[in-house]
Each structure stands twice: as C-alpha cells, then as structure tokens.
Design an enzyme around this catalytic site. Structure first.
Site, short mmCIF file in Angstrom:
data_model
loop_
_atom_site.label_atom_id
_atom_site.label_comp_id
_atom_site.label_asym_id
_atom_site.label_seq_id
_atom_site.Cartn_x
_atom_site.Cartn_y
_atom_site.Cartn_z
CB VAL A 1 -0.91 0.00 1.21
CG1 VAL A 1 -1.99 -1.03 1.19
CG2 VAL A 1 -0.29 0.01 2.52
CG ASN B 1 -7.01 -3.85 8.43
OD1 ASN B 1 -7.37 -3.49 9.67
ND2 ASN B 1 -6.38 -4.70 8.03
CB SER C 1 -5.40 2.67 16.96
OG SER C 1 -4.69 2.00 18.19
CE1 TYR D 1 -0.24 1.05 14.53
CE2 TYR D 1 -0.25 1.82 16.99
CZ TYR D 1 -1.00 1.11 15.66
OH TYR D 1 -2.16 0.27 15.78
CB ALA E 1 2.52 10.59 14.86
CE LYS F 1 -3.23 2.28 13.07
NZ LYS F 1 -4.09 1.76 12.11
CB ILE G 1 -7.90 -6.89 18.33
CG1 ILE G 1 -8.41 -5.78 18.74
CG2 ILE G 1 -8.61 -8.21 17.57
CD1 ILE G 1 -9.73 -5.77 19.53
P1 NAD Z 1 -1.86 -8.41 11.30
O1 NAD Z 1 -0.17 -8.38 11.42
O2 NAD Z 1 -2.47 -9.41 11.73
O3 NAD Z 1 -2.21 -7.89 9.80
C1 NAD Z 1 -1.63 -6.86 9.43
C2 NAD Z 1 -1.60 -6.82 7.78
O4 NAD Z 1 -1.11 -5.92 7.24
C3 NAD Z 1 -0.66 -8.12 7.42
O5 NAD Z 1 -1.10 -9.17 6.68
C4 NAD Z 1 0.53 -7.75 6.62
O6 NAD Z 1 1.01 -8.37 5.70
C5 NAD Z 1 -0.41 -6.30 6.21
N1 NAD Z 1 0.69 -5.36 5.67
C6 NAD Z 1 1.71 -4.93 6.20
N2 NAD Z 1 2.30 -3.97 5.48
C7 NAD Z 1 1.78 -3.72 4.31
C8 NAD Z 1 1.76 -3.22 3.23
N3 NAD Z 1 2.73 -2.15 2.92
N4 NAD Z 1 1.03 -3.43 2.22
C9 NAD Z 1 -0.25 -4.07 2.39
N5 NAD Z 1 -0.38 -5.09 3.51
C10 NAD Z 1 0.62 -4.74 4.32
O7 NAD Z 1 -2.34 -7.05 12.43
P2 NAD Z 1 -3.73 -6.48 12.77
O8 NAD Z 1 -3.56 -6.44 14.11
O9 NAD Z 1 -4.86 -7.29 12.13
O10 NAD Z 1 -3.99 -4.94 12.41
C11 NAD Z 1 -4.90 -4.73 11.54
C12 NAD Z 1 -5.29 -3.19 11.63
O11 NAD Z 1 -5.47 -2.68 13.08
C13 NAD Z 1 -3.92 -2.24 11.85
O12 NAD Z 1 -4.25 -1.06 11.24
C14 NAD Z 1 -3.61 -1.99 13.21
O13 NAD Z 1 -2.93 -0.66 13.42
C15 NAD Z 1 -4.92 -1.86 13.73
N6 NAD Z 1 -5.19 -2.01 15.27
C16 NAD Z 1 -4.92 -3.44 15.76
C17 NAD Z 1 -4.96 -3.60 17.03
C18 NAD Z 1 -4.52 -4.90 17.66
O14 NAD Z 1 -4.72 -5.04 18.91
N7 NAD Z 1 -4.41 -6.10 16.84
C19 NAD Z 1 -5.17 -2.33 17.85
C20 NAD Z 1 -5.59 -1.46 17.28
C21 NAD Z 1 -5.28 -1.13 15.88
#
Ligand code: NAD
Length: 246
Positions: free
Chosen positions: A63, A89, A141, A154, A156, A158, A186
C-alpha cells in the site's frame, strides 16, 4: 444479506482484523479484493472464502506504492465491475520513542499507516462516487486518542487516520460515508508478538478483562459498511472492551 452486490477492497487482509473482515464481508454477500504484501496469507484467505461459497480474490499490494494501489483498484474493477467499499487496514509500526526513532523508520511507518490511507482513498473516490452505497472504512486505533509509549510514529499515524477520516467525510458527504474503527487490544498475530508482561499489563486495564477477537472488529466493520449505518459518517467507533473509559 446486508452487503449483497457490493464490492469491497480490504488492505492488510491476509491476517488478523483484515482477514476476519474479508471473511465477514464475504459471508454478508460482498465480493472481496484481498490486498496485502503477504501472498501466501492472502491467497489462503481467498481460498477459505471461496471454499465457503463466497467471492474473493487476492491481489499482491504494497500500500505504500502508488502503482500497487492503482493495480489493486484496476483488479477489483476488472474482476467485479464496480467498487463500493474501501477498508484501509494495513499498517506498519517501526517502534521507538520520539527521541530515538530514525527518520527512515518514522517515514516507513507513516507511509504504510497514514499516507497509504490518503492515497488509496484519493484513487477510489471517483469510483465510490458512482456507487449508491460508497463507504471508506479506516482502521485507526485507541492510540488515535490515548497515549502509547515507544511507538511515536505509529501513534502519530493513527491520530492522522482519525483526522483524515473526518476530512474525507466532509469532502465526500453526502454521497460517500467515511468512518474509522478504533480497536483496543485485539488477539491478532501483530499483537500476540508483544512481550507477555506488557501484554498482561494492557489487558489488566481492560474492563471486559480480555483481549478482543478479530471477528469482534469484523462484525463492527460489516455493520459500518452496510446500510444499517447509513447515518454514521466522519467519526470513530471505539471497540476496546472499555479500555478508554478509564
Ligand atoms: P496483522 O499483522 O495481523 O495484519 C496486518 C496485515 O497488514 C498483514 O497481513 C500484513 O502483511 C499487512 N501489511 C503490512 N504492511 C503492508 C503493506 N505495506 N501493504 C499491504 N499490506 C501490508 O495486524 P492486525 O492486528 O490485524 O492489524 C490490522 C489493523 O488494526 C492495523 O491498522 C492496526 O494498526 C489496527 N489495530 C490493531 C490492534 C490490535 O490490537 N491488533 C489494535 C489497534 C489497531
């Protein structure tokens, strides 16, 4: 089915929240474009959806590259003929305190976590304006609104995702809705790699006394992408087990 006939692109859908959301959207009737740098995980997710009778395709996408975003959108249009939902995402978190982080790590985090949200949104706007139900969902987030140590870039980024959600919502109203989801802790691969004591400390701050499951975010995402959320735009929905109420 509430997303019947809709076409959705979900970035970062090879794993965690994005993967759960792709599965949920497909179960709700949407055709899903799984966009990720992880080919194996993305193809596995698409296979799982197809095996369950849904429609999904993987497109390898970094992305942070504009050319990949263009190819991702072209693939969705060529395969499914329309575009209704973009779920931004994917993320990157090069950890580090503001005093320590390198300019390179700062930029890499911002490129994937914030700039790509703007750029993908910019590129889909003409297509979403043609949809009767256009929606941009952004995964922000709880750290868009409360502090986090050792992840200055991160946090900044978000914060920027939530602000950008408001800007886009105003610019695209009344035709396209733009909404952010603010997950708390999560249980995804990204989060489970956090050191155990840090992790226990975080969960001890959660009134519901557990981590959330990716499916609990996916359910909210499906609601927000659907007509059931037709009066919701320009805001962030917190899904954090009560963490930010303290
Ligand atoms: P995850 O690591 O399980 O999934 C993230 C995905 O993003 C992976 O499949 C990875 O390959 C992909 N990715 C990374 N860089 C990329 C790029 N340059 N282009 C395309 N894809 C790319 O993480 P998650 O926990 O499911 O996170 C998903 C979203 O939720 C994120 O935006 C994260 O900041 C947000 N979030 C997660 C939590 C949590 O507790 N897990 C909390 C708050 C926010």
């Amino acid at each position: 089915m509430r997303l019947e006939g809709r076409v959705a692109i979900i970035t970062g859908a090879a794993s965690g929240i994005g993967r759960a959301t792709a599965i949920r959207f497909a179960a709700d009737g949407a055709a899903v474009m799984i966009a990720d740098i992880d080919r194996a995980g993305g193809e596995a997710c698409a296979r799982e959806i197809s095996a369950a009778g849904g429609r999904a395709l993987f497109v390898e996408t970094d992305v942070s590259r504009e050319s990949d975003l263009r190819a991702m959108i072209d693939a969705a249009l060529q395969t499914y003929g329309r575009l209704d939902i973009l779920h931004n995402n994917a993320f990157r978190n090069e950890a580090g305190a503001a005093a320590d982080i390198t300019a390179q790590d700062w930029q890499a985090t911002l490129d994937v976590t914030l700039t790509a949200v703007w750029q993908a949104s910019k590129l889909v706007i003409p297509h979403l304006l043609r949809s009767p139900a256009g929606v941009i969902l952004n995964t922000a987030s709880v750290h868009s609104i409360v502090g986090l140590t050792n992840s200055a870039a991160y946090q900044a980024a978000k914060g920027g995702v939530l602000s950008l959600t408001r800007a886009l919502a105003l610019e695209l109203a009344p035709t396209v809705r733009v909404v952010a989801i603010l997950p708390g802790s999560i249980a995804t691969p990204a989060n489970l790699s956090v050191p155990a004591d840090e992790h226990r400390h975080f969960v001890s701050q959660v009134p519901l006394a557990r981590m959330g499951q990716p499916e609990e975010i996916a359910d909210v995402a499906a609601f927000l992408a659907s007509d059931e959320a037709s009066y919701i735009t320009g805001t962030g929905i917190v899904v954090d087990g009560g963490y930010t109420t303290r």
